[in-house]
Design a protein around this motif. Structure first.
Motif, mmCIF file in Angstrom:
data_model
loop_
_atom_site.group_PDB
_atom_site.id
_atom_site.type_symbol
_atom_site.label_atom_id
_atom_site.label_comp_id
_atom_site.label_asym_id
_atom_site.label_seq_id
_atom_site.Cartn_x
_atom_site.Cartn_y
_atom_site.Cartn_z
ATOM 1 N N PHE A 115 0.836 -1.192 0.000
ATOM 2 C CA PHE A 115 0.000 0.000 0.000
ATOM 3 C C PHE A 115 0.876 1.249 0.000
ATOM 4 O O PHE A 115 1.967 1.260 0.570
ATOM 5 N N SER A 116 0.373 2.323 -0.612
ATOM 6 C CA SER A 116 1.162 3.549 -0.704
ATOM 7 C C SER A 116 0.652 4.661 0.203
ATOM 8 O O SER A 116 1.295 5.710 0.319
ATOM 9 N N GLY A 117 -0.495 4.461 0.852
ATOM 10 C CA GLY A 117 -1.047 5.487 1.721
ATOM 11 C C GLY A 117 -1.724 4.891 2.930
ATOM 12 O O GLY A 117 -1.958 3.680 3.004
ATOM 13 N N VAL A 118 -2.046 5.755 3.888
ATOM 14 C CA VAL A 118 -2.703 5.325 5.111
ATOM 15 C C VAL A 118 -3.864 6.275 5.390
ATOM 16 O O VAL A 118 -3.770 7.483 5.159
ATOM 17 N N GLU A 119 -4.980 5.715 5.861
ATOM 18 C CA GLU A 119 -6.152 6.520 6.206
ATOM 19 C C GLU A 119 -6.209 6.719 7.710
ATOM 20 O O GLU A 119 -6.034 5.781 8.487
ATOM 21 N N LEU A 120 -6.474 7.969 8.140
ATOM 22 C CA LEU A 120 -6.551 8.325 9.550
ATOM 23 C C LEU A 120 -7.987 8.682 9.931
ATOM 24 O O LEU A 120 -8.801 9.039 9.078
ATOM 25 N N THR A 121 -8.263 8.622 11.240
ATOM 26 C CA THR A 121 -9.588 8.941 11.757
ATOM 27 C C THR A 121 -9.503 10.122 12.712
ATOM 28 O O THR A 121 -8.609 10.179 13.562
ATOM 29 N N ALA A 122 -10.419 11.053 12.565
ATOM 30 C CA ALA A 122 -10.473 12.236 13.423
ATOM 31 C C ALA A 122 -11.167 11.891 14.733
ATOM 32 O O ALA A 122 -12.323 11.455 14.734
ATOM 33 N N VAL A 123 -10.464 12.071 15.846
ATOM 34 C CA VAL A 123 -11.048 11.843 17.175
ATOM 35 C C VAL A 123 -10.532 12.921 18.117
ATOM 36 O O VAL A 123 -9.573 13.620 17.818
ATOM 37 N N SER A 124 -11.150 13.014 19.294
ATOM 38 C CA SER A 124 -10.800 14.112 20.210
ATOM 39 C C SER A 124 -10.378 13.579 21.577
ATOM 40 O O SER A 124 -10.899 13.982 22.603
ATOM 41 N N PHE A 125 -9.409 12.666 21.582
ATOM 42 C CA PHE A 125 -8.873 12.143 22.830
ATOM 43 C C PHE A 125 -7.580 12.848 23.234
ATOM 44 O O PHE A 125 -6.796 12.315 24.013
ATOM 45 N N GLY A 126 -7.317 14.018 22.659
ATOM 46 C CA GLY A 126 -6.142 14.784 23.019
ATOM 47 C C GLY A 126 -4.859 14.014 22.741
ATOM 48 O O GLY A 126 -4.741 13.314 21.732
ATOM 49 N N PRO A 127 -3.865 14.094 23.629
ATOM 50 C CA PRO A 127 -2.573 13.449 23.383
ATOM 51 C C PRO A 127 -2.643 11.932 23.337
ATOM 52 O O PRO A 127 -1.693 11.284 22.904
ATOM 53 N N TRP A 128 -3.775 11.356 23.790
ATOM 54 C CA TRP A 128 -3.928 9.907 23.717
ATOM 55 C C TRP A 128 -4.260 9.450 22.305
ATOM 56 O O TRP A 128 -4.291 8.256 22.039
ATOM 57 N N GLU A 129 -4.522 10.387 21.419
ATOM 58 C CA GLU A 129 -4.809 10.050 20.028
ATOM 59 C C GLU A 129 -3.936 10.934 19.138
ATOM 60 O O GLU A 129 -4.361 11.990 18.680
ATOM 61 N N PRO A 130 -2.680 10.530 18.904
ATOM 62 C CA PRO A 130 -1.731 11.421 18.227
ATOM 63 C C PRO A 130 -2.071 11.741 16.785
ATOM 64 O O PRO A 130 -1.545 12.712 16.236
ATOM 65 N N PHE A 131 -2.941 10.961 16.144
ATOM 66 C CA PHE A 131 -3.346 11.260 14.770
ATOM 67 C C PHE A 131 -4.770 11.798 14.699
ATOM 68 O O PHE A 131 -5.330 11.938 13.625
ATOM 69 N N GLY A 132 -5.363 12.105 15.862
ATOM 70 C CA GLY A 132 -6.760 12.500 15.892
ATOM 71 C C GLY A 132 -7.053 13.871 15.357
ATOM 72 O O GLY A 132 -8.191 14.166 14.997
ATOM 73 N N SER A 133 -6.030 14.730 15.280
ATOM 74 C CA SER A 133 -6.230 16.080 14.762
ATOM 75 C C SER A 133 -4.886 16.630 14.314
ATOM 76 O O SER A 133 -3.825 16.172 14.774
ATOM 77 N N PRO A 134 -4.874 17.631 13.436
ATOM 78 C CA PRO A 134 -3.610 18.271 13.050
ATOM 79 C C PRO A 134 -2.847 18.822 14.249
ATOM 80 O O PRO A 134 -1.615 18.817 14.266
ATOM 81 N N GLU A 135 -3.574 19.289 15.260
ATOM 82 C CA GLU A 135 -2.934 19.841 16.448
ATOM 83 C C GLU A 135 -2.118 18.773 17.178
ATOM 84 O O GLU A 135 -0.968 19.009 17.582
ATOM 85 N N GLU A 136 -2.698 17.581 17.342
ATOM 86 C CA GLU A 136 -1.979 16.511 18.034
ATOM 87 C C GLU A 136 -0.818 15.986 17.191
ATOM 88 O O GLU A 136 0.232 15.610 17.727
ATOM 89 N N ILE A 137 -0.997 15.946 15.882
ATOM 90 C CA ILE A 137 0.115 15.555 15.007
ATOM 91 C C ILE A 137 1.291 16.505 15.208
ATOM 92 O O ILE A 137 2.449 16.077 15.321
ATOM 93 N N ALA A 138 1.004 17.802 15.284
ATOM 94 C CA ALA A 138 2.067 18.790 15.456
ATOM 95 C C ALA A 138 2.772 18.609 16.792
ATOM 96 O O ALA A 138 3.990 18.799 16.905
ATOM 97 N N ARG A 139 2.040 18.213 17.818
ATOM 98 C CA ARG A 139 2.657 18.028 19.129
ATOM 99 C C ARG A 139 3.663 16.875 19.112
ATOM 100 O O ARG A 139 4.705 16.941 19.770
ATOM 101 N N LEU A 140 3.369 15.823 18.382
ATOM 102 C CA LEU A 140 4.245 14.658 18.376
ATOM 103 C C LEU A 140 5.295 14.714 17.280
ATOM 104 O O LEU A 140 6.449 14.323 17.484
ATOM 105 N N TYR A 141 4.898 15.222 16.098
ATOM 106 C CA TYR A 141 5.799 15.193 14.944
ATOM 107 C C TYR A 141 6.337 16.578 14.563
ATOM 108 O O TYR A 141 7.037 16.707 13.571
ATOM 109 N N GLY A 142 5.995 17.577 15.341
ATOM 110 C CA GLY A 142 6.497 18.916 15.072
ATOM 111 C C GLY A 142 5.633 19.714 14.131
ATOM 112 O O GLY A 142 5.439 20.913 14.311
#
Length: 326
Positions: A38-65
């Protein structure tokens, strides 16, 4: 057949809010998806804050910069993109684990559109092109939708679709097996009421099959509106009477209903499945579909094995059919 890319959904790894929060776990999952073809991955939007690092662009930025940091991490794992985000408006992002706006409330248009734009921007910057949305609540909450309710939904999703298109992202309405759109001819009515230029359909084979809807027939009937495809299998169906049980999301989907169904979704290769995937692939090959096809197995107890088995089936069976090589 050209213009089709194959992705895999991350949801089968991310089963608990504290079970998939470390980069090393992400790396293993991403590399497994990549080596499975596979060449891509699908993510799901959730609102568990830092417990869901892919749940929002904000949490992605916290973990991956930043979103760019995540895209570089994906590239290091030999993945090209985040194909899509799955966004349920009922998920609230103002308060962690809060409840979001109801699409049937006309006053919800702006907050839903603002959140949708947040995810559309993320998808675009991460190399994907689809925002998959839950367009309405469950059947038990609304019954069969009235013309007025269909009109309210159409105005909302037309507006959201117009706005996300400015980010080169396609809006695709996802019908789950408990959706109010399963009742009567809800899917046909909403598609007829929305603008094809801005609002499409995310066709999920298993969700439709569980609802008693033939995904092959639905695809053939609405191929010109399909903007996103999710492939997974199912063994059991839920009729309208069961779907309208109060709090069906918990009682039926999570607890399995009176039949105590332990698992609703399976790999496309599942021998007890309801769906003829080769017939579906032939229907796609005969259409003008262009976009992502994302494979799922979101209740798998062995996610790496499911990804690899599904990858083999895509490479050896489905992809040759879709691309007209068989």
């Amino acid at each position: 057949m050209t213009g089709i890319r194959w992705g895999y959904a991350l949801n089968q790894w991310d089963t608990n809010i504290d079970a998939f929060v470390r980069k090393r776990d992400h790396e293993r999952a991403f590399k497994t998806i990549s080596i499975s073809g596979f060449s891509g991955v699908e993510l799901t939007a959730v609102s568990f804050g830092p417990w869901e690092p892919f749940g929002s662009p904000e949490e992605i930025a916290r973990l991956y910069g930043s979103l760019d940091g995540l895209r570089a991490f994906l590239a290091d794992c030999a993945l090209e993109a985040v194909s899509s985000y799955v966004y349920d408006p009922f998920v609230g992002f103002d308060v962690e684990m809060g409840r979001g706006p109801d699409p049937l409330d006309p006053d919800s248009r702006e907050p839903i559109a603002a959140t949708a734009l947040w995810f559309a921007d993320a998808v675009h910057r991460l190399g994907g092109d689809s925002l998959v949305v839950r367009p309405v609540g469950s059947a038990w909450q609304t019954g069969e939708l009235s013309d007025q309710q269909i009109g309210t939904l159409a105005r909302l999703w037309n507006e959201v679709g117009r706005r996300v298109a400015e980010h080169d992202v396609k809006l695709a309405l996802h019908v789950d097996f408990l959706s109010a759109l399963r009742l009567g001819d809800g899917i046909d009515r909403l598609l007829a009421a929305t603008d094809p230029a801005f609002v499409g359909l995310a066709l999920d084979t298993a969700e439709l099959a569980i609802a008693g809807i033939d995904p092959v027939e639905l695809f053939q009937r609405h191929a010109d509106r399909v903007r996103h495809i999710q492939l997974k299998n199912a063994r059991d169906t839920v009729d309208d009477a069961e779907a309208v049980n109060p709090h069906a999301e918990q009682f039926v989907r999570t607890e399995g209903g009176e039949r105590r169904i332990e698992r609703w979704f399976f790999e496309p290769t599942d021998e007890g499945g309801l769906i003829d995937f080769e017939a579906f692939a032939r229907a796609v090959a005969e259409s003008d579909y262009s976009g992502w096809i994302v494979v799922e197995s979101d209740q798998s107890p062995r996610p790496a094995e499911s990804a690899m088995v599904s990858g083999w089936y895509v490479q050896k069976v489905l992809r040759p059919i879709v691309e007209g090589r068989t």
